[in-house]
Design a protein around this motif. Structure first.
Motif, short mmCIF file in Angstrom:
data_model
loop_
_atom_site.label_atom_id
_atom_site.label_comp_id
_atom_site.label_asym_id
_atom_site.label_seq_id
_atom_site.Cartn_x
_atom_site.Cartn_y
_atom_site.Cartn_z
N ASN A 31 0.82 -1.21 0.00
CA ASN A 31 0.00 0.00 0.00
C ASN A 31 0.85 1.26 0.00
N PHE A 33 0.54 5.77 -0.20
CA PHE A 33 -0.37 6.90 0.05
C PHE A 33 0.32 8.22 -0.29
N PHE A 48 -4.56 6.97 -2.66
CA PHE A 48 -3.78 5.84 -2.21
C PHE A 48 -3.91 4.69 -3.19
N TYR A 50 -3.46 0.26 -3.35
CA TYR A 50 -3.25 -0.98 -2.60
C TYR A 50 -2.68 -2.09 -3.48
N ARG A 97 -2.34 -6.33 4.31
CA ARG A 97 -3.61 -6.09 4.99
C ARG A 97 -3.47 -6.13 6.50
N SER A 99 -2.20 -3.87 8.45
CA SER A 99 -1.15 -3.06 9.04
C SER A 99 -1.56 -1.60 8.99
N TYR A 100 -1.65 -0.98 10.15
CA TYR A 100 -2.07 0.41 10.20
C TYR A 100 -0.90 1.39 10.16
N GLN A 102 1.90 3.48 9.12
CA GLN A 102 2.39 3.96 7.84
C GLN A 102 3.79 4.54 8.01
N LEU B 96 -11.23 -0.08 5.37
CA LEU B 96 -10.28 -0.92 4.66
C LEU B 96 -10.67 -0.98 3.19
N THR B 97 -9.75 -0.64 2.32
CA THR B 97 -9.97 -0.77 0.88
C THR B 97 -8.82 -1.59 0.31
N GLY B 98 -9.16 -2.70 -0.33
CA GLY B 98 -8.09 -3.59 -0.78
C GLY B 98 -7.37 -4.10 0.46
N THR B 99 -6.07 -3.85 0.53
CA THR B 99 -5.33 -4.19 1.74
C THR B 99 -4.96 -2.95 2.52
N ALA B 100 -5.45 -1.80 2.09
CA ALA B 100 -5.01 -0.53 2.68
C ALA B 100 -5.95 -0.07 3.78
N SER B 101 -5.37 0.23 4.94
CA SER B 101 -6.12 0.84 6.02
C SER B 101 -5.92 2.35 5.96
N LYS B 102 -6.98 3.06 5.66
CA LYS B 102 -6.88 4.52 5.58
C LYS B 102 -6.76 5.12 6.96
#
Lengths: 113, 115
Positions: A31, A33, A48, A50, A97, A99-100, A102, B96-102
């Protein structure tokens, strides 16, 4: 250590120019951003991605586009730069997926005159 | 509409004392919260996080407290050191979108630790 690099630290462009900001990460993260940081407004998400060739709009996508042709590289494009796009631009990445956390690059300070 | 708010733009604390930075959120779907620290001319760096299933998380001098009913979290730094002087951003996630956590970020609090 995760490394996120941005192509320029400082950039000065003229109104109407097309501007490319490049971001590269070296940790095989899924991912990526793009944010802009402005005083009193914090960090706001522009776009962003993914996965390669996948992109999603963030909160303020107007006037911007992005490109992700390779996993490690995420480009932000200002199609026709305007003075209100003068800002600090920050790129970030995260692994898979769930993982928060960044990881951020050093930022590009863009001035549009 | 600012979903994550840091109402104090700045805070000054003496070295050795406690620094308390506050953050409020409005979106009840947020379930994970993070604090980032940012020095001038550098990107933000992750400091500490907390899941909504907890009310406290501690890492050395840094502790984050979460009050879900009040939609409020705080970061405590004890003891504060001059090197802690930076801008602190609160961030929240719940989508969550795709594997991305906004992440949705607050506006930041500039902490100055004085000698």
């Amino acid at each position: 250590d995760v490394k996120v690099t941005q192509s320029s630290r400082y950039l000065v462009k003229r109104t109407g120019e097309k501007v490319f900001l490049e971001c590269v990460q070296d940790m095989d993260h899924e991912n990526m951003f793009w944010y802009r940081q402005d005083p009193g407004l914090g960090l706001r998400l522009i776009y962003f991605s993914y996965d390669v060739k996948m992109k999603e709009k963030g909160d303020i996508p107007e006037g911007y586009s992005v490109s992700r042709e390779k996993k490690e590289r995420f480009s932000l494009i200002l199609e026709s730069a305007s003075t209100n796009q003068t800002s600090m631009y920050l790129c970030a990445s995260t692994p898979l997926r769930g993982s928060y956390e960044q990881y951020f690059g050093p930022g590009t300070r863009l001035t549009v005159t | 509409d600012q979903q994550v708010k840091q109402n104090s733009p700045s805070l000054s604390v003496q070295e050795g004392r406690i620094s308390i930075l506050n953050c409020d959120y409005t979106n009840s779907m947020f379930d994970y919260f993070l604090w980032y620290k940012k020095y001038p001319a550098e990107g933000p760096t992750f400091l500490i996080s907390i899941s909504s299933i907890k009310d406290k998380n501690e890492d050395g001098r840094f502790t984050v407290f979460l009050n879900k009913s009040a939609k409020h979290l705080s970061l405590h730094i004890v003891p504060s050191q001059p090197g802690d002087s930076a801008v602190y951003f609160c961030a929240a996630s719940g989508s969550l979108t795709g594997t991305a956590s906004k992440l949705t970020f607050g506006t930041g609090t500039r902490l100055q630790v004085t000698l």
